[in-house]
Motif scaffolding. Structure first.
Motif, PDB file in Angstrom:
ATOM      1  N   GLY A   1      99.334  49.326 111.212  1.00 20.79           N
ATOM      2  CA  GLY A   1     100.369  48.466 110.662  1.00 20.79           C
ATOM      3  C   GLY A   1      99.811  47.403 109.737  1.00 20.79           C
ATOM      4  O   GLY A   1     100.397  47.116 108.687  1.00 20.79           O
ATOM      5  N   LEU A   2      98.688  46.819 110.079  1.00 21.35           N
ATOM      6  CA  LEU A   2      98.085  45.802 109.223  1.00 21.35           C
ATOM      7  C   LEU A   2      97.587  46.412 107.915  1.00 21.35           C
ATOM      8  O   LEU A   2      97.697  45.799 106.851  1.00 21.35           O
ATOM      9  CB  LEU A   2      96.930  45.114 109.960  1.00 21.35           C
ATOM     10  CG  LEU A   2      97.329  44.223 111.142  1.00 21.35           C
ATOM     11  CD1 LEU A   2      96.081  43.677 111.839  1.00 21.35           C
ATOM     12  CD2 LEU A   2      98.224  43.075 110.685  1.00 21.35           C
TER      13      LEU A   2
ATOM     14  N   VAL B   1      99.039  46.681 101.874  1.00 19.74           N
ATOM     15  CA  VAL B   1      99.544  47.334 100.654  1.00 19.74           C
ATOM     16  C   VAL B   1     100.935  46.818 100.318  1.00 19.74           C
ATOM     17  O   VAL B   1     101.238  46.506  99.155  1.00 19.74           O
ATOM     18  CB  VAL B   1      99.555  48.861 100.837  1.00 19.74           C
ATOM     19  CG1 VAL B   1     100.159  49.533  99.602  1.00 19.74           C
ATOM     20  CG2 VAL B   1      98.142  49.378 101.081  1.00 19.74           C
ATOM     21  N   TYR B   2     101.804  46.697 101.335  1.00 23.31           N
ATOM     22  CA  TYR B   2     103.137  46.151 101.081  1.00 23.31           C
ATOM     23  C   TYR B   2     103.043  44.713 100.575  1.00 23.31           C
ATOM     24  O   TYR B   2     103.871  44.275  99.769  1.00 23.31           O
ATOM     25  CB  TYR B   2     103.982  46.199 102.356  1.00 23.31           C
ATOM     26  CG  TYR B   2     104.223  47.578 102.897  1.00 23.31           C
ATOM     27  CD1 TYR B   2     104.256  48.682 102.054  1.00 23.31           C
ATOM     28  CD2 TYR B   2     104.406  47.802 104.264  1.00 23.31           C
ATOM     29  CE1 TYR B   2     104.474  49.961 102.549  1.00 23.31           C
ATOM     30  CE2 TYR B   2     104.635  49.074 104.760  1.00 23.31           C
ATOM     31  CZ  TYR B   2     104.656  50.148 103.912  1.00 23.31           C
ATOM     32  OH  TYR B   2     104.860  51.415 104.403  1.00 23.31           O
ATOM     33  N   GLY B   3     102.040  43.989 101.058  1.00 24.82           N
ATOM     34  CA  GLY B   3     101.851  42.621 100.615  1.00 24.82           C
ATOM     35  C   GLY B   3     101.521  42.537  99.137  1.00 24.82           C
ATOM     36  O   GLY B   3     102.006  41.652  98.425  1.00 24.82           O
ATOM     37  N   LEU B   4     100.684  43.450  98.661  1.00 29.10           N
ATOM     38  CA  LEU B   4     100.360  43.475  97.231  1.00 29.10           C
ATOM     39  C   LEU B   4     101.610  43.735  96.404  1.00 29.10           C
ATOM     40  O   LEU B   4     101.841  43.090  95.370  1.00 29.10           O
ATOM     41  CB  LEU B   4      99.305  44.550  96.954  1.00 29.10           C
ATOM     42  CG  LEU B   4      97.926  44.344  97.590  1.00 29.10           C
ATOM     43  CD1 LEU B   4      97.000  45.502  97.230  1.00 29.10           C
ATOM     44  CD2 LEU B   4      97.314  43.022  97.153  1.00 29.10           C
ATOM     45  N   ILE B   5     102.434  44.686  96.875  1.00 31.78           N
ATOM     46  CA  ILE B   5     103.675  44.991  96.158  1.00 31.78           C
ATOM     47  C   ILE B   5     104.616  43.793  96.181  1.00 31.78           C
ATOM     48  O   ILE B   5     105.252  43.451  95.170  1.00 31.78           O
ATOM     49  CB  ILE B   5     104.348  46.233  96.770  1.00 31.78           C
ATOM     50  CG1 ILE B   5     103.424  47.447  96.644  1.00 31.78           C
ATOM     51  CG2 ILE B   5     105.681  46.506  96.108  1.00 31.78           C
ATOM     52  CD1 ILE B   5     103.888  48.654  97.411  1.00 31.78           C
TER      53      ILE B   5
ATOM     54  N   VAL C   1      90.510  49.186 101.684  1.00 28.43           N
ATOM     55  CA  VAL C   1      91.817  48.585 101.398  1.00 28.43           C
ATOM     56  C   VAL C   1      91.757  47.072 101.578  1.00 28.43           C
ATOM     57  O   VAL C   1      92.215  46.298 100.722  1.00 28.43           O
ATOM     58  CB  VAL C   1      92.900  49.206 102.309  1.00 28.43           C
ATOM     59  CG1 VAL C   1      94.212  48.427 102.179  1.00 28.43           C
ATOM     60  CG2 VAL C   1      93.119  50.662 101.964  1.00 28.43           C
ATOM     61  N   VAL C   2      91.172  46.639 102.685  1.00 27.12           N
ATOM     62  CA  VAL C   2      91.078  45.196 102.954  1.00 27.12           C
ATOM     63  C   VAL C   2      90.219  44.508 101.903  1.00 27.12           C
ATOM     64  O   VAL C   2      90.571  43.450 101.376  1.00 27.12           O
ATOM     65  CB  VAL C   2      90.514  44.953 104.370  1.00 27.12           C
ATOM     66  CG1 VAL C   2      90.302  43.463 104.611  1.00 27.12           C
ATOM     67  CG2 VAL C   2      91.457  45.523 105.424  1.00 27.12           C
ATOM     68  N   ALA C   3      89.074  45.104 101.572  1.00 24.00           N
ATOM     69  CA  ALA C   3      88.170  44.494 100.599  1.00 24.00           C
ATOM     70  C   ALA C   3      88.807  44.430  99.211  1.00 24.00           C
ATOM     71  O   ALA C   3      88.702  43.409  98.508  1.00 24.00           O
ATOM     72  CB  ALA C   3      86.859  45.283 100.542  1.00 24.00           C
ATOM     73  N   ALA C   4      89.485  45.508  98.814  1.00 23.73           N
ATOM     74  CA  ALA C   4      90.129  45.525  97.493  1.00 23.73           C
ATOM     75  C   ALA C   4      91.254  44.499  97.419  1.00 23.73           C
ATOM     76  O   ALA C   4      91.404  43.794  96.401  1.00 23.73           O
ATOM     77  CB  ALA C   4      90.660  46.921  97.196  1.00 23.73           C
ATOM     78  N   ALA C   5      92.050  44.396  98.495  1.00 26.53           N
ATOM     79  CA  ALA C   5      93.139  43.409  98.501  1.00 26.53           C
ATOM     80  C   ALA C   5      92.584  41.992  98.455  1.00 26.53           C
ATOM     81  O   ALA C   5      93.112  41.127  97.729  1.00 26.53           O
ATOM     82  CB  ALA C   5      93.999  43.606  99.743  1.00 26.53           C
TER      83      ALA C   5
ATOM     84  N   LEU D   1      96.859  49.843  91.530  1.00 24.60           N
ATOM     85  CA  LEU D   1      95.820  49.655  92.542  1.00 24.60           C
ATOM     86  C   LEU D   1      96.334  50.024  93.927  1.00 24.60           C
ATOM     87  O   LEU D   1      95.626  50.670  94.717  1.00 24.60           O
ATOM     88  CB  LEU D   1      95.332  48.212  92.514  1.00 24.60           C
ATOM     89  CG  LEU D   1      94.249  47.850  93.531  1.00 24.60           C
ATOM     90  CD1 LEU D   1      92.974  48.652  93.270  1.00 24.60           C
ATOM     91  CD2 LEU D   1      93.950  46.356  93.511  1.00 24.60           C
ATOM     92  N   SER D   2      97.574  49.633  94.238  1.00 21.78           N
ATOM     93  CA  SER D   2      98.160  49.987  95.539  1.00 21.78           C
ATOM     94  C   SER D   2      98.261  51.500  95.691  1.00 21.78           C
ATOM     95  O   SER D   2      97.966  52.050  96.760  1.00 21.78           O
ATOM     96  CB  SER D   2      99.543  49.360  95.679  1.00 21.78           C
ATOM     97  OG  SER D   2      99.475  47.958  95.574  1.00 21.78           O
ATOM     98  N   GLY D   3      98.668  52.198  94.625  1.00 22.82           N
ATOM     99  CA  GLY D   3      98.746  53.659  94.686  1.00 22.82           C
ATOM    100  C   GLY D   3      97.394  54.303  94.889  1.00 22.82           C
ATOM    101  O   GLY D   3      97.248  55.254  95.675  1.00 22.82           O
ATOM    102  N   VAL D   4      96.380  53.768  94.209  1.00 20.91           N
ATOM    103  CA  VAL D   4      95.022  54.301  94.381  1.00 20.91           C
ATOM    104  C   VAL D   4      94.535  54.094  95.812  1.00 20.91           C
ATOM    105  O   VAL D   4      93.858  54.954  96.383  1.00 20.91           O
ATOM    106  CB  VAL D   4      94.080  53.624  93.364  1.00 20.91           C
ATOM    107  CG1 VAL D   4      92.616  53.892  93.717  1.00 20.91           C
ATOM    108  CG2 VAL D   4      94.375  54.115  91.952  1.00 20.91           C
TER     109      VAL D   4
END
Length: 346
Positions: free
Chosen positions: A13-14, A19-23, A201-205, A259-262
């Motif tokens: 969930g996190l 990803v939802y947070g970026l959007i 995912v965490v590092a990229a965000a 970025l989210s899609g990638v």
């Protein structure tokens, strides 16, 4: 449910919530700067994942043609505007500024796609291609109606969403794709297995949030964007171009979507119409932040991710319904505590 299952669901969930947070951040940015409820944000996510999948197969991605069409439309509109104003001498420079970057990106992607370069190069090409769509879309579709009401802008956004979904079917077909993971390692932490893709995912965000903080607080364009978000009329009176701010906000939103899609491409199968549900979940998170607060939107996104994850365990057939129903009490509470007011006139 035991503690190990709860830990797995929480981690899942996190990860989705990030990803939802970026959007959600992209939606809040676009709305505060332009007053546009940008429904097609999810399509940027799907286009990003599917463009990378096509590059993985050595094929030229369909959004390449969309980029060229938008660039030509923007150039034609700009040329007509200059000719009507009697400024034909400015035409060559204006056309070069409008067509230059899109044509370079299109030529680069056209040449590089069959070469099947390494994954980092393909990711960079994907980000360049999808990001370039953002400002052109604003220039072609929204710039001429910048002073329209929020409802009119919303209706146009729905139309753009439907058009992009249909084009997605043409560009990518009905088959779903899953891109390769950036890192295949896995680590066992007690009863929990942590995948390297989650770490990516965490590092990229985190890197993106730091970059956005630096951009908005340390650069001239970032400060202009913040000023426009706070007060569009005041920013215009101070000499800040709201048109430039709109293009910039759309470029940032397109980059975040790509970025989210990638990032989610290796974790789930993406179809041409997957962006709609992904974008709606980001919209729920943005609504929790009242489409104005970036921290509240990010926190709401984590809540949406956790709610979706645990709902998939208890009632998998209704997980989407549960997530969207969670928006109703939030809207009801806001309608009670925040007085209604008319839309600001500019």
């Amino acid at each position: 449910m035991d503690s190990s299952i709860a830990a797995i669901l929480t981690l899942d969930g996190l990860t989705n919530g990030i990803v939802y947070g970026l959007i959600a951040i992209a939606l809040v940015l676009v709305f505060t700067v332009t007053r546009i409820l940008f429904i097609p944000q999810g399509e940027f996510v799907a286009y990003g994942a599917l463009t990378l999948a096509m590059l993985q197969q050595g094929q030229r991605p369909g959004p390449l043609w969309l980029l060229l069409v938008l660039a030509l439309c923007a150039a034609g509109m700009q040329a007509a505007s200059l000719l009507r104003a009697g400024q034909a001498a400015l035409l060559p420079r204006a056309l070069l500024g409008t067509l230059g970057v899109p044509l370079v990106i299109a030529a680069l992607v056209w040449w590089a796609a069959p070469q099947q370069f390494a994954l980092p190069v393909q990711v960079l090409l994907t980000l360049l291609l999808i990001t370039a769509l953002g400002p052109l879309m604003y220039q072609v579709v929204y710039e001429s109606m910048a002073d329209a009401s929020v409802l009119q802008l919303l209706i146009v956004s729905v139309g753009i969403h439907l058009a992009m979904t249909g084009l997605g079917l043409v560009f990518f077909g009905a088959e779903g794709f899953r891109t390769p993971a950036f890192w295949d390692e896995r680590w066992n932490l007690a009863s929990l297995t942590l995948s390297a893709q989650t770490v990516v995912v965490v590092a990229a965000a985190a890197a993106l949030l730091v970059a956005l903080w630096f951009f908005s607080g340390r650069t001239l364009y970032g400060k202009a964007l913040r000023a426009t978000a706070v007060n569009r009329l005041g920013a215009r009176l101070m000499g800040i171009s709201t048109t430039l701010a709109g293009k910039l906000s759309f470029a940032v939103a397109a980059f975040i979507g790509a970025l989210s899609g990638v990032l989610i491409g290796p974790m789930s199968t993406i179809f041409y119409d997957s962006g709609f549900l992904i974008g709606l979940k980001g919209f729920v998170a943005a609504t929790i932040g009242a489409l104005a607060s970036f921290p509240a939107a990010a926190g709401g996104a984590l809540l949406v991710g956790l709610l979706e994850s645990f709902s998939s365990f208890w009632a998998s057939d209704f997980k989407e319904v549960i997530v969207f129903l969670a928006l109703l009490p939030i809207l009801l509470w806001r309608s009670l505590v925040i007085p209604a007011h008319d839309e600001d006139e500019e």
